[in-house]
Design a protein around this motif. Structure first.
Motif, PDB file in Angstrom:
ATOM      1  N   GLU A  30       0.846  -1.183   0.000  1.00  0.00           N
ATOM      2  CA  GLU A  30       0.000   0.000   0.000  1.00  0.00           C
ATOM      3  C   GLU A  30       0.882   1.233   0.000  1.00  0.00           C
ATOM      4  OE1 GLU A  30      -3.677   0.185   2.348  1.00  0.00           O
ATOM      5  OE2 GLU A  30      -2.870  -1.613   3.284  1.00  0.00           O
ATOM      6  N   GLU A  31       0.365   2.286  -0.582  1.00  0.00           N
ATOM      7  CA  GLU A  31       1.161   3.498  -0.721  1.00  0.00           C
ATOM      8  C   GLU A  31       0.590   4.655   0.070  1.00  0.00           C
ATOM      9  OE1 GLU A  31       1.068   4.622  -4.782  1.00  0.00           O
ATOM     10  OE2 GLU A  31       2.664   3.236  -5.344  1.00  0.00           O
ATOM     11  N   LYS A  85       4.120   0.900   4.852  1.00  0.00           N
ATOM     12  CA  LYS A  85       3.635   1.223   3.513  1.00  0.00           C
ATOM     13  C   LYS A  85       4.734   1.914   2.715  1.00  0.00           C
ATOM     14  CE  LYS A  85      -1.149   1.721   4.887  1.00  0.00           C
ATOM     15  NZ  LYS A  85      -2.277   2.617   5.091  1.00  0.00           N
TER      16      LYS A  85
END
Ligand code: ZN
Length: 158
Positions: A30-31, A85
């Protein structure tokens, strides 16, 4: 169209604009997206150690705005670090960032990076070294000022 607003002044572009935790495949990663003005706020306040007034002055924004940006920046960085992340730096209302577009001849991926960050050695998608400069089409650098002069005040690369 909600632009342009006043560009925020940015003294340097991030040298690297993507940070990912080791060992996590991109497909499951995930960013968190940090805007360039948030990045700049961190640079000024946390690295250069400026007071918020001074940092706001440098970015030509109000102290309140600076406070909001740095707070958001801190929480994003914390989120990336704590929850593992990836951290991506892009966008934001900043001056100076004309973009250069590159294209991979291997997988046809194309992407943009700001002028001054150097030519990419390989494709970020497939890691092929067969990377060419693509036409600038003014495509997807959403939120980044495109002008080469006037507003965009690009400084020499260190
Ligand atoms: Zn590629």
């Amino acid at each position: 169209m909600a632009r342009p607003r006043n560009c925020r002044r940015v003294g340097s572009m991030p040298g690297s604009n993507y940070f990912k935790p080791r060992g996590v495949p991109l497909s499951t990663l995930e960013e968190v997206v940090l805007s360039v003005d948030e990045f700049e706020a961190i640079r000024l306040a946390d690295l250069e150690g400026l007071y918020q007034e001074q940092a706001a002055e440098r970015m030509k924004i109000s102290r309140q705005t600076f406070g909001r940006i740095i707070e958001s920046a801190h929480s994003k960085v914390a989120e990336a670090l704590v929850t593992g992340k990836a951290l991506k730096i892009e966008g934001g209302e900043v001056e100076m960032a004309s973009m250069r577009r590159f294209r991979c001849e291997g997988c046809k991926h194309s992407w943009e990076i700001p002028y001054g960050s150097g030519r990419p050695g390989s494709c970020p998608a497939c890691e092929s070294g067969n990377v060419r400069t693509a036409q600038e089409d003014g495509g997807s650098a959403e939120g980044l000022c495109k002008r080469r002069s006037g507003c965009c005040n690009r400084r020499g690369k260190k």
